[in-house]
Design a protein around this motif. Sequence first.
Motif, PDB file in Angstrom:
ATOM      1  N   GLY A   1       9.482  12.359   3.435  1.00 24.67           N
ATOM      2  CA  GLY A   1      10.805  12.228   4.577  1.00 24.67           C
ATOM      3  C   GLY A   1      10.340  10.238   5.394  1.00 24.67           C
ATOM      4  N   ASP A   2      11.140  10.292   5.874  1.00 22.61           N
ATOM      5  CA  ASP A   2      10.786   8.602   6.829  1.00 22.61           C
ATOM      6  C   ASP A   2       9.888   7.895   5.760  1.00 22.61           C
ATOM      7  OD1 ASP A   2      12.102  10.070   9.070  1.00 22.61           O
ATOM      8  OD2 ASP A   2      10.286  10.268  10.168  1.00 22.61           O
ATOM      9  N   VAL A   3      10.761   7.622   4.826  1.00 19.18           N
ATOM     10  CA  VAL A   3      11.062   6.093   3.784  1.00 19.18           C
ATOM     11  C   VAL A   3      10.608   5.024   4.776  1.00 19.18           C
ATOM     12  CG1 VAL A   3      12.467   6.592   2.950  1.00 19.18           C
ATOM     13  CG2 VAL A   3      11.011   5.753   2.065  1.00 19.18           C
ATOM     14  N   PHE A   4      11.861   5.484   5.391  1.00 19.93           N
ATOM     15  CA  PHE A   4      12.635   4.424   6.493  1.00 19.93           C
ATOM     16  C   PHE A   4      12.191   4.243   7.969  1.00 19.93           C
ATOM     17  CE2 PHE A   4      15.616   3.679   2.665  1.00 19.93           C
ATOM     18  CZ  PHE A   4      14.798   2.248   2.430  1.00 19.93           C
ATOM     19  N   ASP A   5      12.464   3.752   8.808  1.00 17.45           N
ATOM     20  CA  ASP A   5      11.673   3.100  10.351  1.00 17.45           C
ATOM     21  C   ASP A   5      13.236   3.470  11.306  1.00 17.45           C
ATOM     22  OD1 ASP A   5      10.068   3.494  12.193  1.00 17.45           O
ATOM     23  OD2 ASP A   5      11.029   1.730  12.938  1.00 17.45           O
ATOM     24  N   THR A   6      14.644   3.030  10.336  1.00 14.11           N
ATOM     25  CA  THR A   6      15.699   3.282  10.801  1.00 14.11           C
ATOM     26  C   THR A   6      17.096   3.511  10.056  1.00 14.11           C
ATOM     27  OG1 THR A   6      16.187   1.301  11.397  1.00 14.11           O
ATOM     28  CG2 THR A   6      14.975   1.637  12.922  1.00 14.11           C
ATOM     29  N   GLY A   7      17.652   4.174  10.771  1.00 11.99           N
ATOM     30  CA  GLY A   7      19.132   4.404   9.700  1.00 11.99           C
ATOM     31  C   GLY A   7      19.427   2.915   8.997  1.00 11.99           C
ATOM     32  N   SER A   8      19.639   1.608   9.582  1.00 20.98           N
ATOM     33  CA  SER A   8      20.023   0.533   8.795  1.00 20.98           C
ATOM     34  C   SER A   8      18.567  -0.016   9.061  1.00 20.98           C
ATOM     35  CB  SER A   8      20.704  -0.178  10.113  1.00 20.98           C
ATOM     36  OG  SER A   8      20.890   0.039  10.951  1.00 20.98           O
ATOM     37  N   PRO A   9      17.726  -0.045   7.944  1.00 19.95           N
ATOM     38  CA  PRO A   9      16.734  -0.662   7.801  1.00 19.95           C
ATOM     39  C   PRO A   9      16.983  -2.191   7.084  1.00 19.95           C
ATOM     40  CG  PRO A   9      16.721   0.280   6.293  1.00 19.95           C
ATOM     41  CD  PRO A   9      17.981   1.064   6.630  1.00 19.95           C
ATOM     42  N   PRO A  10      16.224  -3.492   8.164  1.00 21.52           N
ATOM     43  CA  PRO A  10      15.945  -4.716   7.725  1.00 21.52           C
ATOM     44  C   PRO A  10      15.936  -4.414   6.158  1.00 21.52           C
ATOM     45  CG  PRO A  10      13.371  -3.866   8.336  1.00 21.52           C
ATOM     46  CD  PRO A  10      14.777  -3.520   8.829  1.00 21.52           C
ATOM     47  N   SER A  11      17.075  -6.095   5.246  1.00 20.20           N
ATOM     48  CA  SER A  11      16.705  -5.767   3.641  1.00 20.20           C
ATOM     49  C   SER A  11      15.711  -6.156   3.180  1.00 20.20           C
ATOM     50  CB  SER A  11      17.553  -7.643   3.689  1.00 20.20           C
ATOM     51  OG  SER A  11      16.908  -8.292   4.394  1.00 20.20           O
ATOM     52  N   TYR A  12      14.430  -7.028   3.054  1.00 15.53           N
ATOM     53  CA  TYR A  12      13.327  -6.578   2.835  1.00 15.53           C
ATOM     54  C   TYR A  12      12.939  -5.190   2.362  1.00 15.53           C
ATOM     55  CZ  TYR A  12      10.551  -5.661   7.003  1.00 15.53           C
ATOM     56  OH  TYR A  12       9.450  -5.251   8.179  1.00 15.53           O
ATOM     57  N   ALA A  13      12.983  -4.216   3.904  1.00 17.42           N
ATOM     58  CA  ALA A  13      12.499  -3.132   3.827  1.00 17.42           C
ATOM     59  C   ALA A  13      13.007  -2.164   2.517  1.00 17.42           C
ATOM     60  CB  ALA A  13      13.002  -2.390   5.131  1.00 17.42           C
ATOM     61  N   ARG A  14      14.290  -2.486   1.898  1.00 14.30           N
ATOM     62  CA  ARG A  14      15.578  -1.914   1.227  1.00 14.30           C
ATOM     63  C   ARG A  14      14.959  -2.194  -0.809  1.00 14.30           C
ATOM     64  NH1 ARG A  14      21.170  -0.975   3.509  1.00 14.30           N
ATOM     65  NH2 ARG A  14      20.745  -1.035   5.350  1.00 14.30           N
ATOM     66  N   GLU A  15      14.765  -3.388  -0.318  1.00 14.46           N
ATOM     67  CA  GLU A  15      14.112  -4.675  -1.443  1.00 14.46           C
ATOM     68  C   GLU A  15      12.328  -4.050  -1.908  1.00 14.46           C
ATOM     69  OE1 GLU A  15      13.931  -8.864  -0.619  1.00 14.46           O
ATOM     70  OE2 GLU A  15      15.506  -9.271  -0.311  1.00 14.46           O
ATOM     71  N   MET A  16      12.122  -3.717  -0.634  1.00 13.74           N
ATOM     72  CA  MET A  16      10.783  -2.920  -0.969  1.00 13.74           C
ATOM     73  C   MET A  16      10.881  -1.829  -2.231  1.00 13.74           C
ATOM     74  SD  MET A  16       8.010  -2.952   1.959  1.00 13.74           S
ATOM     75  CE  MET A  16       7.153  -4.938   2.148  1.00 13.74           C
ATOM     76  N   TYR A  17      11.956  -0.558  -1.313  1.00 10.32           N
ATOM     77  CA  TYR A  17      12.493   0.580  -1.931  1.00 10.32           C
ATOM     78  C   TYR A  17      12.852   1.043  -3.289  1.00 10.32           C
ATOM     79  CZ  TYR A  17      15.925   4.725  -1.563  1.00 10.32           C
ATOM     80  OH  TYR A  17      15.845   6.091  -2.109  1.00 10.32           O
ATOM     81  N   HIS A  18      13.713  -0.156  -3.534  1.00  9.98           N
ATOM     82  CA  HIS A  18      14.266  -0.596  -4.593  1.00  9.98           C
ATOM     83  C   HIS A  18      13.120  -0.977  -5.711  1.00  9.98           C
ATOM     84  CE1 HIS A  18      18.066  -0.480  -2.693  1.00  9.98           C
ATOM     85  NE2 HIS A  18      18.443   0.566  -3.502  1.00  9.98           N
ATOM     86  N   GLN A  19      12.373  -1.841  -5.315  1.00  7.18           N
ATOM     87  CA  GLN A  19      11.906  -2.104  -5.917  1.00  7.18           C
ATOM     88  C   GLN A  19      10.245  -1.292  -6.243  1.00  7.18           C
ATOM     89  OE1 GLN A  19      11.416  -5.319  -7.796  1.00  7.18           O
ATOM     90  NE2 GLN A  19      10.006  -4.673  -9.150  1.00  7.18           N
ATOM     91  N   LEU A  20       9.822  -0.201  -5.336  1.00  2.00           N
ATOM     92  CA  LEU A  20       8.913   0.584  -5.676  1.00  2.00           C
ATOM     93  C   LEU A  20       9.402   0.953  -6.834  1.00  2.00           C
ATOM     94  CD1 LEU A  20       6.802   2.786  -4.743  1.00  2.00           C
ATOM     95  CD2 LEU A  20       8.490   4.027  -3.715  1.00  2.00           C
ATOM     96  N   VAL A  21      11.521   1.830  -6.798  1.00  2.00           N
ATOM     97  CA  VAL A  21      12.067   2.277  -7.900  1.00  2.00           C
ATOM     98  C   VAL A  21      11.364   1.923  -9.237  1.00  2.00           C
ATOM     99  CG1 VAL A  21      14.134   3.556  -8.751  1.00  2.00           C
ATOM    100  CG2 VAL A  21      13.666   3.576  -6.337  1.00  2.00           C
ATOM    101  N   LEU A  22      11.390   0.236  -9.537  1.00  2.00           N
ATOM    102  CA  LEU A  22      11.287   0.051 -10.707  1.00  2.00           C
ATOM    103  C   LEU A  22       9.935  -0.029 -10.857  1.00  2.00           C
ATOM    104  CD1 LEU A  22      13.795  -3.399 -10.257  1.00  2.00           C
ATOM    105  CD2 LEU A  22      14.246  -0.735 -11.269  1.00  2.00           C
ATOM    106  N   GLU A  23       8.989   0.160 -10.005  1.00  2.00           N
ATOM    107  CA  GLU A  23       7.564   0.125 -10.915  1.00  2.00           C
ATOM    108  C   GLU A  23       6.984   1.244 -11.299  1.00  2.00           C
ATOM    109  OE1 GLU A  23       5.951  -2.194 -10.570  1.00  2.00           O
ATOM    110  OE2 GLU A  23       6.423  -3.969  -9.553  1.00  2.00           O
ATOM    111  N   MET A  24       7.689   2.761 -10.456  1.00  2.00           N
ATOM    112  CA  MET A  24       7.194   3.565 -11.172  1.00  2.00           C
ATOM    113  C   MET A  24       7.935   3.658 -12.187  1.00  2.00           C
ATOM    114  SD  MET A  24       5.922   5.406  -8.558  1.00  2.00           S
ATOM    115  CE  MET A  24       5.323   5.653  -6.649  1.00  2.00           C
ATOM    116  N   ARG A  25       9.345   3.422 -12.922  1.00  2.00           N
ATOM    117  CA  ARG A  25       9.664   3.487 -13.773  1.00  2.00           C
ATOM    118  C   ARG A  25       8.792   3.123 -14.312  1.00  2.00           C
ATOM    119  NH1 ARG A  25      13.537   7.005 -16.629  1.00  2.00           N
ATOM    120  NH2 ARG A  25      14.422   5.474 -18.335  1.00  2.00           N
TER     121      ARG A  25
END
Length: 430
Positions: free
Chosen positions: A47-71
């Motif tokens: 839970g609480d991977v993000f700080d707000t419901g509409s996080p800044p674009s760089y936070a979303r990029e970190m999230y998606h990059q994490l997915v690729l790195e885990m893969r």
Amino acid sequence: MKILHTSDWHLGQHFMGKTRREEHKAFIEWLLTVVEQESIEAVIIAGDVFDTGSPPSYAREMYHQLVLEMRARACQLVVIAGNHDSVSMLNESKSLLAYLDVQVISQADLSDIESHIVPLKNRQGKEAAWLCAVPYLRPKDIVQSQSGQSEQDKKEDLLEQIKDFYLRLYQLASKRNAERKQPLPIIGTGHLTAFGSQLSESVRDLYVGTLDTLPTSVFPPFDYLALGHIHRPQAIGNNGCFRYSGSPIALSFDELGREKSVVIIDTNLLSKDKQVMDDLFAEQEDPVLLKKVPSFQPMVSLQGDLQSLLTQIEYLSCEEGKTIWLEVSVVADDYLSDLHKQLMEAVEAKPIELLRVMRKRTQGEISVTFTERQTLSELSVEEVFDRSVAASLELKDEEKSALSQLFQQCLEEMNEQTEGDDKVEKDTVE
């Protein structure tokens, strides 16, 4: 297999006007190194991977990059929604991420209870544990209110529904175990405040309906319970297997002085069959290991009279290239009008940023003048409201109590809006 439990990343958070972007980047890089070194096969973000419901674009990029790195590391990722996360935003990429071996549990779904049972697989692709994935629970997702119920009845009904939801998941996982020759450990999740947990300043009061805390009796006998929401790492209960991982970085100054950590769980040692040792005199291994998270941003909180603080600041030092974020609490009976000026002069030309100045009395009641000259940054939202209500002499005690309850409800509704259930901004200017 080995599972890593973490929570409360709050990607996109700004701390007293300071971005945490570099800290989160450094933490994710460190985490990926741990995944490799410790042969982690699944990561649970509770839970609480993000700080707000509409996080800044760089936070979303970190999230998606994490997915690729885990893969790329053949590591399964399970993301559990917290109270800060937007259901609709997480759902935007949920189906796509499923193809990359990422399971996103955004909200409770009683009509599809099976979707909450996530098989955790080892690198050979074999099931090694069952995850009963429970996100932050909203009353509307698990119970329907009935007319004529008292507040106490609503609390008891909600508590019973939460307990039943967890039990149904545990029974479903147990049923799957019954169909196997060798049962697998059953792991649960939750994003909530459990009774007895220690809060910190950065943790907002979290209500599930009107419930502020939940007793551990609502949970079935999971082999491990991965909890989120509380930022201080801690165990709930006696066996150490019901646990908050805590946030990976300090989200408030009062979290300093305690190590940040992630939790590594060895499912082989969680297995009940492993509890019976062949050698009664052999030392039993602990299935739970706490892995210390390094500090990526120096933060210091100082307290004392003005002269003491000036001396303490003089001796502050930090790693080259780093800047200390500083909070000071000045203990004095009188309101010092030039306080901020003297403190700013003390940190001038030093790698220190003074983020907050607090004032405290040494003894006796706080004078009216002292109180009136406190700044908003020194007060919580609740304190500002309470002082406003107290200043309204025409209000009766029962009216003040009713206003306080309504204010708390308004805060909760405002916090719910950050989840973006109805509308999420597609892009946010950094």
